[in-house]
Write an enzyme that holds these catalytic residues in place. Structure first.
Site, PDB file in Angstrom:
ATOM      1  N   ASN A 131       1.564  -0.137   5.784  1.00 21.44           N
ATOM      2  CA  ASN A 131       1.995  -0.796   4.557  1.00 21.44           C
ATOM      3  C   ASN A 131       2.910  -1.944   4.955  1.00 21.44           C
ATOM      4  O   ASN A 131       3.945  -1.705   5.568  1.00 21.44           O
ATOM      5  CB  ASN A 131       2.739   0.192   3.656  1.00 21.44           C
ATOM      6  CG  ASN A 131       3.426  -0.508   2.499  1.00 21.44           C
ATOM      7  OD1 ASN A 131       3.001  -1.573   2.063  1.00 21.44           O
ATOM      8  ND2 ASN A 131       4.500   0.087   1.999  1.00 21.44           N
ATOM      9  N   GLY A 132       2.523  -3.171   4.643  1.00 22.17           N
ATOM     10  CA  GLY A 132       3.352  -4.321   5.000  1.00 22.17           C
ATOM     11  C   GLY A 132       2.486  -5.485   5.446  1.00 22.17           C
ATOM     12  O   GLY A 132       1.291  -5.521   5.174  1.00 22.17           O
ATOM     13  N   LYS A 152       3.679  -6.874 -21.901  1.00 19.64           N
ATOM     14  CA  LYS A 152       3.019  -5.555 -22.020  1.00 19.64           C
ATOM     15  C   LYS A 152       1.581  -5.722 -22.497  1.00 19.64           C
ATOM     16  O   LYS A 152       0.676  -5.092 -21.973  1.00 19.64           O
ATOM     17  CB  LYS A 152       3.750  -4.641 -23.018  1.00 19.64           C
ATOM     18  CG  LYS A 152       5.040  -4.007 -22.605  1.00 19.64           C
ATOM     19  CD  LYS A 152       4.967  -2.976 -21.539  1.00 19.64           C
ATOM     20  CE  LYS A 152       5.233  -3.592 -20.191  1.00 19.64           C
ATOM     21  NZ  LYS A 152       6.572  -3.526 -19.696  1.00 19.64           N
ATOM     22  N   CYS A 165       0.818  -1.209   0.000  1.00 18.32           N
ATOM     23  CA  CYS A 165       0.000   0.000   0.000  1.00 18.32           C
ATOM     24  C   CYS A 165       0.847   1.252   0.000  1.00 18.32           C
ATOM     25  O   CYS A 165       2.065   1.195   0.057  1.00 18.32           O
ATOM     26  CB  CYS A 165      -0.852   0.034   1.250  1.00 18.32           C
ATOM     27  SG  CYS A 165      -1.474  -1.559   1.706  1.00 18.32           S
ATOM     28  N   ARG A 222       0.934   2.343  -5.999  1.00 18.87           N
ATOM     29  CA  ARG A 222       1.241   1.259  -5.058  1.00 18.87           C
ATOM     30  C   ARG A 222       0.030   0.371  -4.797  1.00 18.87           C
ATOM     31  O   ARG A 222       0.155  -0.699  -4.198  1.00 18.87           O
ATOM     32  CB  ARG A 222       1.728   1.832  -3.731  1.00 18.87           C
ATOM     33  CG  ARG A 222       2.926   2.741  -3.857  1.00 18.87           C
ATOM     34  CD  ARG A 222       3.278   3.318  -2.521  1.00 18.87           C
ATOM     35  NE  ARG A 222       3.880   2.320  -1.678  1.00 18.87           N
ATOM     36  CZ  ARG A 222       5.177   2.055  -1.607  1.00 18.87           C
ATOM     37  NH1 ARG A 222       6.014   2.750  -2.349  1.00 18.87           N
ATOM     38  NH2 ARG A 222       5.645   1.142  -0.815  1.00 18.87           N
ATOM     39  N   HIS A 259       8.017 -27.471 -30.824  1.00 19.75           N
ATOM     40  CA  HIS A 259       8.043 -28.391 -29.681  1.00 19.75           C
ATOM     41  C   HIS A 259       6.785 -28.269 -28.824  1.00 19.75           C
ATOM     42  O   HIS A 259       6.799 -28.634 -27.652  1.00 19.75           O
ATOM     43  CB  HIS A 259       9.306 -28.151 -28.857  1.00 19.75           C
ATOM     44  CG  HIS A 259      10.548 -28.338 -29.668  1.00 19.75           C
ATOM     45  ND1 HIS A 259      10.955 -29.583 -30.111  1.00 19.75           N
ATOM     46  CD2 HIS A 259      11.437 -27.452 -30.183  1.00 19.75           C
ATOM     47  CE1 HIS A 259      12.045 -29.450 -30.830  1.00 19.75           C
ATOM     48  NE2 HIS A 259      12.362 -28.165 -30.900  1.00 19.75           N
ATOM     49  N   GLU A 274       8.839  -9.579 -23.438  1.00 18.56           N
ATOM     50  CA  GLU A 274       8.448  -8.255 -22.945  1.00 18.56           C
ATOM     51  C   GLU A 274       7.213  -7.740 -23.694  1.00 18.56           C
ATOM     52  O   GLU A 274       6.301  -7.175 -23.087  1.00 18.56           O
ATOM     53  CB  GLU A 274       9.651  -7.297 -23.087  1.00 18.56           C
ATOM     54  CG  GLU A 274       9.386  -5.849 -22.714  1.00 18.56           C
ATOM     55  CD  GLU A 274       8.981  -5.631 -21.266  1.00 18.56           C
ATOM     56  OE1 GLU A 274       9.023  -6.568 -20.451  1.00 18.56           O
ATOM     57  OE2 GLU A 274       8.574  -4.495 -20.951  1.00 18.56           O
ATOM     58  N   LYS A 314       2.146  -0.571  -9.216  1.00 17.77           N
ATOM     59  CA  LYS A 314       3.450  -0.206  -9.777  1.00 17.77           C
ATOM     60  C   LYS A 314       4.592  -0.835  -8.990  1.00 17.77           C
ATOM     61  O   LYS A 314       5.561  -1.304  -9.550  1.00 17.77           O
ATOM     62  CB  LYS A 314       3.576   1.326  -9.772  1.00 17.77           C
ATOM     63  CG  LYS A 314       4.872   1.847 -10.362  1.00 17.77           C
ATOM     64  CD  LYS A 314       4.901   1.674 -11.859  1.00 17.77           C
ATOM     65  CE  LYS A 314       6.193   2.129 -12.483  1.00 17.77           C
ATOM     66  NZ  LYS A 314       6.413   1.442 -13.770  1.00 17.77           N
ATOM     67  N   GLU A 322      -0.649  -7.297 -19.684  1.00 13.55           N
ATOM     68  CA  GLU A 322      -0.942  -6.461 -18.516  1.00 13.55           C
ATOM     69  C   GLU A 322      -1.830  -5.272 -18.872  1.00 13.55           C
ATOM     70  O   GLU A 322      -2.649  -4.855 -18.066  1.00 13.55           O
ATOM     71  CB  GLU A 322       0.355  -6.074 -17.793  1.00 13.55           C
ATOM     72  CG  GLU A 322       0.986  -4.764 -18.074  1.00 13.55           C
ATOM     73  CD  GLU A 322       2.216  -4.500 -17.203  1.00 13.55           C
ATOM     74  OE1 GLU A 322       3.292  -4.338 -17.785  1.00 13.55           O
ATOM     75  OE2 GLU A 322       2.104  -4.421 -15.972  1.00 13.55           O
ATOM     76  N   TRP A 380      -3.654  -2.261  -1.720  1.00 16.84           N
ATOM     77  CA  TRP A 380      -3.637  -3.285  -2.768  1.00 16.84           C
ATOM     78  C   TRP A 380      -3.720  -4.638  -2.064  1.00 16.84           C
ATOM     79  O   TRP A 380      -2.806  -5.047  -1.354  1.00 16.84           O
ATOM     80  CB  TRP A 380      -2.349  -3.192  -3.560  1.00 16.84           C
ATOM     81  CG  TRP A 380      -2.268  -4.114  -4.745  1.00 16.84           C
ATOM     82  CD1 TRP A 380      -2.816  -3.914  -5.973  1.00 16.84           C
ATOM     83  CD2 TRP A 380      -1.583  -5.373  -4.816  1.00 16.84           C
ATOM     84  NE1 TRP A 380      -2.521  -4.967  -6.803  1.00 16.84           N
ATOM     85  CE2 TRP A 380      -1.764  -5.878  -6.121  1.00 16.84           C
ATOM     86  CE3 TRP A 380      -0.838  -6.126  -3.914  1.00 16.84           C
ATOM     87  CZ2 TRP A 380      -1.230  -7.088  -6.541  1.00 16.84           C
ATOM     88  CZ3 TRP A 380      -0.303  -7.345  -4.336  1.00 16.84           C
ATOM     89  CH2 TRP A 380      -0.499  -7.802  -5.637  1.00 16.84           C
TER      90      TRP A 380
HETATM   91  O1  M6R Z   1      10.092  -2.042  -9.743  1.00 17.56           O
HETATM   92  P1  M6R Z   1      10.571  -3.312 -10.400  1.00 17.56           P
HETATM   93  O2  M6R Z   1      11.318  -3.064 -11.648  1.00 17.56           O
HETATM   94  O3  M6R Z   1      11.356  -4.185  -9.442  1.00 17.56           O
HETATM   95  O4  M6R Z   1       9.253  -4.099 -10.771  1.00 17.56           O
HETATM   96  C1  M6R Z   1       9.302  -5.392 -11.285  1.00 17.56           C
HETATM   97  C2  M6R Z   1       7.996  -5.786 -11.933  1.00 17.56           C
HETATM   98  O5  M6R Z   1       6.965  -5.773 -10.993  1.00 17.56           O
HETATM   99  C3  M6R Z   1       7.615  -4.850 -13.091  1.00 17.56           C
HETATM  100  O6  M6R Z   1       8.624  -4.768 -14.039  1.00 17.56           O
HETATM  101  C4  M6R Z   1       6.326  -5.338 -13.775  1.00 17.56           C
HETATM  102  O7  M6R Z   1       6.557  -6.541 -14.413  1.00 17.56           O
HETATM  103  C5  M6R Z   1       5.815  -4.266 -14.748  1.00 17.56           C
HETATM  104  N1  M6R Z   1       4.489  -3.860 -14.372  1.00 17.56           N
HETATM  105  C6  M6R Z   1       5.744  -4.716 -16.161  1.00 17.56           C
HETATM  106  O8  M6R Z   1       5.354  -3.687 -17.011  1.00 17.56           O
END
Ligand code: M6R
Length: 611
Positions: free
Chosen positions: A104-105, A488, A8, A33, A507, A484, A606, A491, A80
């Protein structure tokens, strides 16, 4: 059992004027967050005034608009949830009559404490672990002043926390505490703050300190006192953030993500100029924690997009150096039975520098006395502070949950590090080194050219709307970029996408190909080019709809290819960076067409500060 684990954002403001509007503004910044529920509590007329909602901060703002909260002291929270339904009851703050807490935690022994408190006749309103903190402090306050009550409570807690606490009968103070979760403290005239990060405090102050694990702080509107884990008063360094660190807004862009895609020519230029001495044609990386010639192996660790950057870098290290390279996903690394070696350099890649799994993997290395390096965007972060050596990516704050400019920044720094190690170890000669540096300097312009193909990408995006799924294929260093691109798209648009090494299709995954399934082929003109074209033919033969991305100047397009895009060519080593741009834009445009929340995709956050 409905145990809530939370990741959070928290904020606290002690002021000489009402704080609720500024709390809301800060919570909006902390939504990266978590954005499942939100809440705030202020002190008014000697009572705690709590307002909460499920969903976004916008909802909380509406509630406050109808029924404003006064009070010059207040705390706020965005949540979250990983387990259970996020609802108003479980939203923070959690208050008793005497005390209100944002957290937060995770409190790992909350069930045990809860049982104890329930047996004493205390009642819980929520299913959260946080409420045990509220009740423990309330109990302690019967015999102690606030700081002592918090201190005694913290001693009973196992797990991680950043806390903001206000007290009905001590209406001029906020107490903050940290163990495991980050907490920044901000200073201003007649106002002081705590927040999960400096970004949340940016519009109010540029003077920041950071609590270290075990530390506490007590704020009033005009004073901040810090205490260590034995409650001894301590002084903290104040960091003044520069203007560039404080300026964040969407500007003319519809979304932060789009702005961040468009910023990449500049962020990469900044990053290169931080590391490359253009006059001397040299890379300014010094103070290696291990003498480069003595490095036995490099171990690269990250999560999500950061992991994809590690995977790309493996190809570079293998191509340019004689160093052995291993890569791992942080959540796997931290539980493996590893053979730590003091001649290995362990590199942790993270945009936020707060990702729990990556931070835990780093801690594991520290416990095993090996040398660590972090490649991060947030230099004040936990991961940066805990590692022996930090290489910042200089991308500026990234707000969009989907990582774009940070990914390119991570790749750029990893590439620069690789070049430097290669020359210092004499794995490449001076001529190759200078040639590669010259090509690197052309990267920002080439990225700009890639962005200019946005309108073609828009057309391509339409092909995904009616599709059941999609595949992203590449070979060599294009394979991690395929991963990647698929990440993208998943997500942002909630469409199924798979990234695969093109040579691996036969395979198993080839069975997924059917008439009209969109298949992105990444085919730079490298040593794999012809092989990738053969793999593409196998897909065409089974009805796949080909979207072809290449840097090949000659026309390799034909009638079997639905769409073709050409990115500029600098050299084969840099092609993964340039191939990324169309994939970022593709995911963005598919999400737009599907009306998805581009900057805050569902179920995500994030900064992933829980395991
Ligand atoms: O802050 P970080 O780079 O450690 O975060 C790692 C992943 O959570 C982050 O890259 C996530 O996969 C992204 N939302 C992808 O776009």
């Amino acid at each position: 059992k409905n145990k809530k684990k939370i990741m959070c954002g928290i904020i606290g403001i002690a002021s000489n004027k009402p704080v609720s509007i500024n709390i809301i503004n800060s919570l909006k910044k902390l939504e990266y967050r978590g954005y499942d529920s939100a809440g705030l509590a202020t002190l008014t007329d000697d009572s705690i005034n709590e307002k909460k909602c499920s969903g976004r901060v916008e909802e909380l703002e509406k509630i406050l608009f109808k029924a404003p909260s006064n009070g010059n002291i207040g705390i706020g929270h965005v949540r979250w949830a990983t387990h259970g339904v996020p609802n108003i009851i479980n939203a923070h703050p959690h208050s008793s009559e005497q005390v209100s807490v944002v957290h937060n935690g995770i409190i790992e022994n909350s069930d045990e404490i809860k049982r104890e408190l329930v047996s004493k006749g205390l009642k819980f309103k929520s299913q959260t672990d946080t409420e045990v903190i509220t009740l423990l402090i309330t109990e302690a306050l019967k015999e102690n002043e606030p700081l002592k009550s918090v201190y005694k409570t913290l001693k009973k807690l196992k797990g991680s926390f950043a806390l903001g606490i206000i007290f009905k009968n001590f209406s001029n103070i906020i107490i903050g505490a940290r163990r495991g979760s980050p907490l920044a403290v901000g200073y201003s005239k007649e106002e002081n703050y705590i927040g999960s990060d400096s970004y949340a405090l940016k519009s109010m102050t540029n003077k920041i300190s950071y609590l270290d694990d075990g530390e506490l702080c007590v704020l009033t509107k005009d004073q901040i006192s810090f205490y260590d884990e034995s409650l001894k008063k301590i002084n903290k360094k104040i960091h003044t953030m520069s203007e560039s660190e404080t300026a964040i807004d969407k500007g003319e862009y519809k979304h932060f993500m789009l702005k961040e895609i468009y910023e990449q020519p500049i962020t990469i230029k900044n990053c290169i100029s931080e590391y490359v001495d253009s006059l001397k044609k040299n890379i300014n990386i010094i103070n290696f924690p291990i003498e480069p010639n003595n490095i036995n192996k490099i171990v690269l660790v990250g999560c999500g997009t950061a992991y994809n950057s590690c995977l790309t870098a493996k190809y570079w290290f293998e191509e340019l150096t004689t160093i052995d390279v291993e890569i791992d996903i942080a959540s796997e690394f931290r539980y493996r039975k590893l053979k730590f070696n003091s001649k290995n350099l362990y590199i942790f890649v993270s945009q936020s520098g707060e990702t729990a799994d990556t931070a835990a993997a780093l801690d594991l290395c520290k416990k095993n006395n090996v040398k660590t390096c972090s490649i991060v965007n947030v230099i004040e972060s936990t991961i940066a502070r805990n590692s022996d050596w930090v290489l910042p990516i200089h991308a500026g704050t990234e707000i969009g949950v989907a990582s774009t400019k940070a990914f390119l920044g991570q790749l750029t720094v990893l590439y620069i590090l690789c070049l430097k190690l290669a020359i210092v170890r004499k794995d490449i000669d001076e001529r190759t080194y200078v040639k590669n540096i010259n090509n690197l300097k052309k990267l920002p312009e080439a990225i700009k050219e890639c962005i200019n193909i946005e309108s073609n990408v828009q057309l391509m995006a339409k092909e995904f709307l009616s599709a059941k799924g999609s595949m992203f294929l590449g070979r060599g260093s294009s394979f991690p970029i395929a991963l990647e691109g698929a990440l993208k798209l998943k997500e942002l648009s909630y469409l199924h996408a798979e990234g695969y090494p093109a040579g691996e299709m036969k395979h198993g995954p080839l069975a997924l190909i059917e008439e009209g399934l969109p298949v992105i082929i990444l085919a730079p003109k490298d040593k794999y080019f012809e092989k990738t074209l053969s793999n593409m033919q196998e897909v065409i033969a089974r009805g796949g709809k080909i979207l072809f991305i290449t840097d090949n100047k000659k026309d390799s397009l034909n009638e079997n290819i639905r769409f073709g895009l050409r990115v500029p060519h600098l050299d084969n080593l840099l092609s993964p960076i340039l191939l990324t741009l169309p994939l970022q834009m593709l995911a963005y445009h598919v999400a737009l067409l599907k009306n998805c929340d581009v900057d805050k995709p569902r179920n995500l956050a994030k900064s992933v500060t829980v395991e």
